[in-house]
Motif scaffolding. Sequence first.
Motif, mmCIF file in Angstrom:
data_model
loop_
_atom_site.group_PDB
_atom_site.id
_atom_site.type_symbol
_atom_site.label_atom_id
_atom_site.label_comp_id
_atom_site.label_asym_id
_atom_site.label_seq_id
_atom_site.Cartn_x
_atom_site.Cartn_y
_atom_site.Cartn_z
ATOM 1 N N PRO A 52 0.843 -1.200 0.000
ATOM 2 C CA PRO A 52 0.000 0.000 0.000
ATOM 3 C C PRO A 52 0.869 1.237 0.000
ATOM 4 C CG PRO A 52 0.101 -0.962 2.190
ATOM 5 C CD PRO A 52 0.797 -1.923 1.269
ATOM 6 N N LYS A 53 0.316 2.329 -0.508
ATOM 7 C CA LYS A 53 1.023 3.600 -0.389
ATOM 8 C C LYS A 53 0.948 4.006 1.066
ATOM 9 C CE LYS A 53 0.981 5.739 -4.882
ATOM 10 N NZ LYS A 53 0.748 6.959 -5.642
ATOM 11 N N GLU A 54 1.966 4.722 1.532
ATOM 12 C CA GLU A 54 1.939 5.174 2.919
ATOM 13 C C GLU A 54 0.713 6.059 3.129
ATOM 14 O OE1 GLU A 54 4.919 8.083 3.678
ATOM 15 O OE2 GLU A 54 5.159 8.435 1.559
ATOM 16 N N THR A 55 0.302 6.169 4.359
ATOM 17 C CA THR A 55 -0.893 6.966 4.639
ATOM 18 C C THR A 55 -0.544 8.448 4.645
ATOM 19 O OG1 THR A 55 -0.432 6.707 6.964
ATOM 20 C CG2 THR A 55 -2.045 5.215 6.009
ATOM 21 N N THR A 56 -1.558 9.297 4.519
ATOM 22 C CA THR A 56 -1.318 10.733 4.447
ATOM 23 C C THR A 56 -1.435 11.401 5.816
ATOM 24 O OG1 THR A 56 -3.612 10.918 3.823
ATOM 25 C CG2 THR A 56 -2.002 11.045 2.053
ATOM 26 N N ALA A 57 -1.388 10.575 6.882
ATOM 27 C CA ALA A 57 -1.539 11.132 8.230
ATOM 28 C C ALA A 57 -0.434 12.122 8.560
ATOM 29 C CB ALA A 57 -1.541 10.011 9.260
ATOM 30 N N ASP A 58 0.766 11.898 7.998
ATOM 31 C CA ASP A 58 1.901 12.766 8.283
ATOM 32 C C ASP A 58 2.205 13.610 7.047
ATOM 33 O OD1 ASP A 58 4.001 13.898 9.546
ATOM 34 O OD2 ASP A 58 5.196 12.062 9.730
ATOM 35 N N ALA A 59 3.344 14.297 7.093
ATOM 36 C CA ALA A 59 3.679 15.232 6.015
ATOM 37 C C ALA A 59 4.089 14.562 4.715
ATOM 38 C CB ALA A 59 4.789 16.162 6.478
ATOM 39 N N THR A 60 4.420 13.277 4.755
ATOM 40 C CA THR A 60 4.867 12.632 3.530
ATOM 41 C C THR A 60 3.790 11.703 3.002
ATOM 42 O OG1 THR A 60 5.887 10.853 4.777
ATOM 43 C CG2 THR A 60 7.305 12.692 4.143
ATOM 44 N N ALA A 61 3.776 11.525 1.701
ATOM 45 C CA ALA A 61 2.848 10.598 1.079
ATOM 46 C C ALA A 61 3.293 10.366 -0.350
ATOM 47 C CB ALA A 61 1.433 11.152 1.083
ATOM 48 N N GLY A 62 2.801 9.308 -0.935
ATOM 49 C CA GLY A 62 3.073 9.098 -2.343
ATOM 50 C C GLY A 62 4.069 8.004 -2.628
ATOM 51 N N ALA A 63 4.824 7.554 -1.615
ATOM 52 C CA ALA A 63 5.772 6.458 -1.842
ATOM 53 C C ALA A 63 5.149 5.174 -1.312
ATOM 54 C CB ALA A 63 7.082 6.734 -1.128
ATOM 55 N N ARG A 64 5.585 4.022 -1.841
ATOM 56 C CA ARG A 64 5.135 2.742 -1.292
ATOM 57 C C ARG A 64 5.708 2.606 0.123
ATOM 58 N NH1 ARG A 64 1.018 1.279 -4.444
ATOM 59 N NH2 ARG A 64 1.524 1.918 -6.539
ATOM 60 N N ALA A 65 4.928 2.022 1.003
ATOM 61 C CA ALA A 65 5.332 1.956 2.417
ATOM 62 C C ALA A 65 6.760 1.416 2.645
ATOM 63 C CB ALA A 65 4.306 1.180 3.220
ATOM 64 N N PRO A 66 7.153 0.286 2.013
ATOM 65 C CA PRO A 66 8.512 -0.210 2.289
ATOM 66 C C PRO A 66 9.596 0.756 1.801
ATOM 67 C CG PRO A 66 7.225 -1.836 1.064
ATOM 68 C CD PRO A 66 6.418 -0.582 1.087
ATOM 69 N N LEU A 67 9.341 1.457 0.704
ATOM 70 C CA LEU A 67 10.324 2.415 0.204
ATOM 71 C C LEU A 67 10.419 3.604 1.147
ATOM 72 C CD1 LEU A 67 9.615 2.418 -3.635
ATOM 73 C CD2 LEU A 67 11.383 1.201 -2.391
ATOM 74 N N ARG A 68 9.288 4.050 1.655
ATOM 75 C CA ARG A 68 9.286 5.170 2.596
ATOM 76 C C ARG A 68 10.084 4.812 3.847
ATOM 77 N NH1 ARG A 68 9.474 9.984 2.232
ATOM 78 N NH2 ARG A 68 7.697 9.966 0.837
ATOM 79 N N LYS A 69 9.942 3.544 4.274
ATOM 80 C CA LYS A 69 10.700 3.090 5.457
ATOM 81 C C LYS A 69 12.182 3.301 5.218
ATOM 82 C CE LYS A 69 8.726 -0.553 8.318
ATOM 83 N NZ LYS A 69 8.582 -2.012 8.382
ATOM 84 N N GLY A 70 12.632 2.937 4.017
ATOM 85 C CA GLY A 70 14.032 3.110 3.655
ATOM 86 C C GLY A 70 14.417 4.585 3.658
ATOM 87 N N LEU A 71 13.569 5.407 3.055
ATOM 88 C CA LEU A 71 13.844 6.847 3.002
ATOM 89 C C LEU A 71 13.922 7.447 4.397
ATOM 90 C CD1 LEU A 71 11.534 8.038 0.072
ATOM 91 C CD2 LEU A 71 14.011 8.195 0.141
ATOM 92 N N ASP A 72 12.974 7.060 5.252
ATOM 93 C CA ASP A 72 12.952 7.594 6.622
ATOM 94 C C ASP A 72 14.215 7.182 7.385
ATOM 95 O OD1 ASP A 72 10.667 9.012 6.357
ATOM 96 O OD2 ASP A 72 9.357 7.531 7.296
ATOM 97 N N ALA A 73 14.620 5.921 7.202
ATOM 98 C CA ALA A 73 15.820 5.440 7.894
ATOM 99 C C ALA A 73 17.033 6.255 7.429
ATOM 100 C CB ALA A 73 16.038 3.959 7.603
ATOM 101 N N ASN A 74 17.098 6.507 6.127
ATOM 102 C CA ASN A 74 18.155 7.340 5.564
ATOM 103 C C ASN A 74 18.157 8.727 6.170
ATOM 104 O OD1 ASN A 74 20.005 6.566 3.726
ATOM 105 N ND2 ASN A 74 18.571 6.504 2.016
ATOM 106 N N GLY A 75 16.957 9.310 6.225
ATOM 107 C CA GLY A 75 16.800 10.662 6.760
ATOM 108 C C GLY A 75 17.266 10.736 8.198
ATOM 109 N N GLU A 76 16.885 9.727 8.985
ATOM 110 C CA GLU A 76 17.270 9.719 10.397
ATOM 111 C C GLU A 76 18.782 9.624 10.560
ATOM 112 O OE1 GLU A 76 14.847 6.780 12.463
ATOM 113 O OE2 GLU A 76 13.116 7.976 11.795
#
Length: 265
Positions: A52-76
């Motif tokens: 599923p695409k990540e939810t729009t509850a937060d400021a980011t949206a539009g990426a597939r959930a597993p990819l967003r996880k990777g991006l967030d880990a990178n960001g952190e």
Amino acid sequence: MSKQQKSKAKLLPLTEPYDKKKVTRRTFISTLTFGAGGVLAYLGWNKIYLAPKETTADATAGARAPLRKGLDANGELFESTIGPNDFSRTYPKSAAVKKPRINGDVGITDKSVDDWQLHIIKSPSESLTISINDLKKLPKTEFAFEFKCVEGWSQISHWGGVKFSDFMKHYGLAEQAKLAYVGMHTPDKKYYVGIDMPSALHPQTILCYEVSGQPLSPEHGAPLRLIIPTKYGIKNLKRIGTLFFSDERPPDYWAERGYDYFSGL
Ligand SMILES: Nc1nc2c(c(=O)[nH]1)N[C@H]1C(S)=C(S)[C@@H](COP(=O)(O)O)O[C@H]1N2
Ligand SMILES: [Mo]
């Protein structure tokens, strides 16, 4: 073939005895390995594609959930490594291009900026309005650095303005500086970014009013834009209309379209 050649050919040493069984087994194993690799790649791709695409509850949206996880880990990881002593490399002014490239016009297509003012929302009940001349009275910082766009181009360009940290001090925004983020948007609210406070207070982050030694043109974000060398171009908002402060991640135009929220360099 002459007689002589024929006899020479016969003299060539024989190659190792050819073990047909061994070759068949090797061929079998390599075919199997290749096939298994292909299946795994397909399953992995499918998993991401069907996620599923990540939810729009937060400021980011539009990426597939597993990819967003990777991006967030990178960001952190980035956020934990960048400090006020990690400077983006600067160059002599002479190394800067004369006419920096222009990219992106969301929120700045209206060319009239005469009635521009910077709005600072200090709290829900308190705000400030500041003119460009007020900002020009503060100490000026200028430097040339390599501006980088996620689209794959970069350019050494020369910018001038007031350090965001100087601006915060001058306008008595110490309490606001304790919050985790600063948010900003164009006067028409069509383009907006969120910046983590440590990056905003970084000594190279400026509220910028000059490019190549001249006042900003409307296309470069007149009269005031953000220049933040520790982040990609997408975070360098042109024509700041409003600034606000928050502990939550402020809305971010490109993060909503799938890009990394931190977008650090
Ligand atoms: N208001 C606004 N700011 C913006 C954009 C935009 O579309 N609108 N594009 C961003 C992007 S993707 C880049 S690369 C830089 C480009 O800045 P420049 O046009 O001064 O080179 O501005 C950033 N700031
Ligand atoms: Mo960009």
